[in-house]
Design a protein around this motif. Structure first.
Motif, PDB file in Angstrom:
ATOM      1  N   PRO A   1       0.771  -1.206   0.004  1.00 47.28           N
ATOM      2  CA  PRO A   1      -0.010  -0.146  -0.062  1.00 47.28           C
ATOM      3  C   PRO A   1       0.839   1.366   0.103  1.00 47.28           C
ATOM      4  N   ASP A   2       1.997   1.106   0.791  1.00 43.93           N
ATOM      5  CA  ASP A   2       2.854   2.669   0.357  1.00 43.93           C
ATOM      6  C   ASP A   2       3.123   2.931  -0.915  1.00 43.93           C
ATOM      7  N   LEU A   3       3.555   1.767  -1.624  1.00 40.80           N
ATOM      8  CA  LEU A   3       4.017   1.930  -3.049  1.00 40.80           C
ATOM      9  C   LEU A   3       2.650   2.516  -4.042  1.00 40.80           C
ATOM     10  N   ALA A   4       1.377   2.017  -3.675  1.00 41.82           N
ATOM     11  CA  ALA A   4       0.571   2.411  -4.367  1.00 41.82           C
ATOM     12  C   ALA A   4       0.122   3.922  -4.162  1.00 41.82           C
ATOM     13  N   ILE A   5       0.205   4.231  -2.725  1.00 44.69           N
ATOM     14  CA  ILE A   5       0.009   5.779  -2.452  1.00 44.69           C
ATOM     15  C   ILE A   5       0.977   6.710  -3.341  1.00 44.69           C
ATOM     16  N   THR A   6       2.304   6.219  -3.229  1.00 42.99           N
ATOM     17  CA  THR A   6       3.449   6.932  -3.705  1.00 42.99           C
ATOM     18  C   THR A   6       3.265   6.913  -5.366  1.00 42.99           C
ATOM     19  N   GLN A   7       2.955   5.888  -5.874  1.00 43.15           N
ATOM     20  CA  GLN A   7       2.829   5.760  -7.280  1.00 43.15           C
ATOM     21  C   GLN A   7       1.795   6.744  -7.874  1.00 43.15           C
ATOM     22  N   LEU A   8       0.640   6.632  -7.251  1.00 47.18           N
ATOM     23  CA  LEU A   8      -0.592   7.556  -7.578  1.00 47.18           C
ATOM     24  C   LEU A   8      -0.193   9.000  -7.464  1.00 47.18           C
ATOM     25  N   VAL A   9       0.322   9.492  -6.512  1.00 51.28           N
ATOM     26  CA  VAL A   9       0.696  11.058  -6.667  1.00 51.28           C
ATOM     27  C   VAL A   9       1.782  11.228  -7.649  1.00 51.28           C
ATOM     28  N   VAL A  10       2.732  10.296  -7.473  1.00 52.30           N
ATOM     29  CA  VAL A  10       3.928  10.908  -8.389  1.00 52.30           C
ATOM     30  C   VAL A  10       3.558  10.676  -9.877  1.00 52.30           C
ATOM     31  N   GLU A  11       2.545   9.867 -10.178  1.00 46.47           N
ATOM     32  CA  GLU A  11       1.754   9.647 -11.676  1.00 46.47           C
ATOM     33  C   GLU A  11       1.352  10.942 -12.043  1.00 46.47           C
ATOM     34  N   LEU A  12       0.485  11.487 -11.050  1.00 45.79           N
ATOM     35  CA  LEU A  12      -0.299  12.938 -11.278  1.00 45.79           C
ATOM     36  C   LEU A  12       0.719  13.874 -11.517  1.00 45.79           C
ATOM     37  N   LEU A  13       2.068  14.008 -10.867  1.00 47.54           N
ATOM     38  CA  LEU A  13       2.604  14.861 -10.961  1.00 47.54           C
ATOM     39  C   LEU A  13       3.466  14.764 -12.353  1.00 47.54           C
ATOM     40  N   CYS A  14       3.976  13.836 -12.764  1.00 49.01           N
ATOM     41  CA  CYS A  14       4.708  13.402 -13.928  1.00 49.01           C
ATOM     42  C   CYS A  14       3.824  13.857 -14.933  1.00 49.01           C
ATOM     43  N   LEU A  15       2.573  13.384 -14.812  1.00 44.75           N
ATOM     44  CA  LEU A  15       1.560  13.719 -16.031  1.00 44.75           C
ATOM     45  C   LEU A  15       1.573  15.321 -16.254  1.00 44.75           C
ATOM     46  N   ILE A  16       1.470  15.995 -15.261  1.00 45.22           N
ATOM     47  CA  ILE A  16       1.269  17.474 -15.386  1.00 45.22           C
ATOM     48  C   ILE A  16       2.562  18.159 -15.861  1.00 45.22           C
ATOM     49  N   ILE A  17       3.725  17.449 -15.463  1.00 44.00           N
ATOM     50  CA  ILE A  17       4.901  17.802 -16.136  1.00 44.00           C
ATOM     51  C   ILE A  17       5.089  17.729 -17.645  1.00 44.00           C
ATOM     52  N   LEU A  18       4.650  16.461 -17.935  1.00 42.87           N
ATOM     53  CA  LEU A  18       4.849  16.346 -19.283  1.00 42.87           C
ATOM     54  C   LEU A  18       3.807  16.858 -20.265  1.00 42.87           C
ATOM     55  N   ILE A  19       2.609  17.219 -19.589  1.00 48.54           N
ATOM     56  CA  ILE A  19       1.802  18.010 -20.416  1.00 48.54           C
ATOM     57  C   ILE A  19       2.071  19.404 -20.564  1.00 48.54           C
ATOM     58  N   GLN A  20       2.710  19.827 -19.606  1.00 52.95           N
ATOM     59  CA  GLN A  20       3.217  21.082 -19.458  1.00 52.95           C
ATOM     60  C   GLN A  20       4.421  21.392 -20.711  1.00 52.95           C
ATOM     61  N   ALA A  21       5.156  20.277 -20.727  1.00 53.84           N
ATOM     62  CA  ALA A  21       6.175  20.123 -22.004  1.00 53.84           C
ATOM     63  C   ALA A  21       5.730  20.014 -23.174  1.00 53.84           C
ATOM     64  N   THR A  22       4.717  19.308 -23.434  1.00 58.35           N
ATOM     65  CA  THR A  22       4.257  19.030 -24.812  1.00 58.35           C
ATOM     66  C   THR A  22       3.043  20.076 -25.419  1.00 58.35           C
ATOM     67  N   ILE A  23       2.220  20.602 -24.532  1.00 57.14           N
ATOM     68  CA  ILE A  23       1.098  21.329 -24.777  1.00 57.14           C
ATOM     69  C   ILE A  23       1.586  22.400 -25.594  1.00 57.14           C
ATOM     70  N   LYS A  24       0.925  23.283 -26.485  1.00 57.94           N
ATOM     71  CA  LYS A  24       1.495  24.530 -27.095  1.00 57.94           C
ATOM     72  C   LYS A  24       2.778  24.509 -27.953  1.00 57.94           C
ATOM     73  N   ARG A  25       3.182  23.219 -28.010  1.00 57.57           N
ATOM     74  CA  ARG A  25       4.757  23.133 -28.621  1.00 57.57           C
ATOM     75  C   ARG A  25       4.681  23.456 -30.243  1.00 57.57           C
ATOM     76  N   GLY A  26       3.327  23.679 -30.673  1.00 56.75           N
ATOM     77  CA  GLY A  26       3.203  23.847 -32.341  1.00 56.75           C
ATOM     78  C   GLY A  26       4.007  22.445 -33.123  1.00 56.75           C
TER      79      GLY A  26
END
Lengths: 112, 155, 174
Positions: free
Chosen positions: C48-73
């Motif tokens: 369960p420790d890993l499940a919580i950590t993986q969930l929140v880390v995945e959200l942050l990773c997704l936000i960073i990747l979308i910031q990098a790819t969106i509006k890049r033309g």
């Protein structure tokens, strides 16, 4: 045994993306998938059939717990993976600012 | 008040997102603190709680624009908290030398299990790691947001 | 154990979609789906420790990747590979899978781990550290050196990001 092999197939999908794709974002995605596969492999090796989570409960003695050591190693590896992904993304964004593209072949061509 | 809302609307997302954010942001921060403090009893710990705390500030930044979020926790403060976490962790490690070796759990009375104040140095280490992870990830995200805005101005 | 097979099949399909789809934003979102399924898999595997950590880390990773790819033309990825490249890569991956499969037999059977070290932690953990979450006692007491190294790596990564993205000294570039 089959579940180990499926985990290896997931690893190979990431490896294929790293080796073949030319877009930098696709290469980053390949690195992320590879990291997931390695983390999953550690936890699969640590699993004990009909085991319990390694957290003690009051007034009860439990002997069949899963292995806590690989879980502790993977817990640090997940956070390190996030930081390394952020580092790669920032380098990719800088490359995009410099060359205007994510395609690695064009980046190589513009270098000289 | 109305004038202020209208002026704020230029940065950040729409009014619906801002209202929902105002309601949920405290709960997210509180949940992160709970996860950190109970890390030695229940699942969780410094890593997960630190990422949740960083996510609450990132939520603020995405909804209200970067100015308000950086007023709550600026980039200099973020790097200060990260260094503070590193120093705390290393100090706890070195304090173990009073009993003989590195990272010794130096409290002789470990306390009663299943209580909040138990387990010696483990809650202190959790708090240190929470500072380190949360402030570090927030600093990374703030740098990425700054870069995106800067490149838009150049074009 | 049927649910494990279903979840890992779902992860493989999500990964193939993420690698092969043309649109970059859809690709990033497919990676997010793979991460969330991985979080559920950790929960089923009693971590369960890993499940919580993986969930929140995945959200942050997704936000960073979308910031990098969106509006890049860049609307679409147009990459036509030569047939030889793909053929050589697939041959290499096939060889890798064959050797890995032959070496998998030396691992312990699934569900029966070798717990020579972990048994000591499970029996002595509560008395020696006082923490009831045994993963926390392994991270921060028995193996705190690893966590110190992890903190160093995280610090280096943050310094690297701030150094790559800094503004001072970038003015002179044409």
């Amino acid at each position: 045994m089959i579940i180990y092999f499926m985990c290896l197939i997931l690893f190979c999908v990431g490896l294929y993306a790293i080796l073949v794709k030319r877009n930098l974002i696709k290469i980053i995605i390949g690195i992320i998938i590879t990291e997931y596969a390695v983390n999953l492999f550690f936890i699969l090796v640590a699993y004990r059939s009909k085991g319990r989570a390694p957290i003690l409960a009051p007034d009860q003695i439990v002997k069949n717990m899963v292995d806590p050591l690989p879980q502790a190693l993977v817990l640090t590896a997940i956070v390190i993976g996030l930081a390394v992904t952020a580092l790669i993304v920032s380098i990719a964004v800088r490359v995009y600012e410099k060359y205007g593209t994510f395609d690695i072949t064009k980046i190589r061509r513009l270098k000289g | 008040m109305r004038q202020k809302n209208l002026r704020n609307q230029r940065s950040g997302m729409t009014l619906i997102v801002k209202t929902i954010t105002r309601l949920t942001i405290g709960l997210i921060l509180l949940f992160g603190i709970y996860i950190v403090l109970h890390g030695h009893i229940t699942p969780g710990g410094g890593f997960a709680g630190g990422v949740i705390i960083a996510l609450s500030f990132i939520h603020l930044m995405l909804a209200f624009g970067k100015d308000l979020a950086l007023k709550k926790l600026s980039e200099v403060q973020a790097s200060f908290f990260e260094s503070l976490g590193a120093i705390m962790f290393l100090t706890i490690a070195i304090l173990g030398f009073v009993g003989g070796y590195f990272f010794l759990n130096f409290f002789s009375d470990k306390g009663e299990p299943f209580r909040l104040f138990s387990a010696g140095i483990i809650p202190l280490c959790n708090v240190a790691i929470c500072f380190k992870v949360g402030a570090g990830l927030f600093a990374i995200f703030a740098a990425l947001v700054f870069l995106k805005i800067g490149s838009g101005e150049e074009k | 154990m049927l649910e494990l097979y279903i979840l890992s099949l779902l992860m493989i399909i999500g990964a193939i979609i993420a690698v092969e789809i043309k649109d970059l934003l859809s690709s990033v979102i497919a990676v997010g789906a793979v991460g969330l399924v991985l979080s559920v898999t950790f929960l089923i595997l009693k971590a369960p420790d890993l499940a919580i950590t993986q969930l929140v880390v995945e959200l942050l990773c997704l936000i960073i990747l979308i910031q990098a790819t969106i509006k890049r033309g860049i609307p679409r990825v147009i990459s036509r590979q030569s047939f030889l490249t793909i053929f050589v890569t697939l041959t290499f991956i096939g060889l890798f899978l064959a050797f890995a499969y032959s070496s998998l037999r030396d691992l312990p059977q699934f569900g029966h781990p070798i717990m020579r070290v972990a048994n000591h932690y499970l029996e002595e953990g509560l008395n020696k550290t006082g923490a009831t979450n045994l993963v926390a006692s392994v991270i921060l007491d028995f193996r705190a050196y690893d966590t110190l190294g992890e903190a160093t790596v995280l610090f280096t990564a943050v310094i690297g990001v701030l150094a790559v993205l800094r503004k001072i000294g970038r003015k002179k570039t044409p």
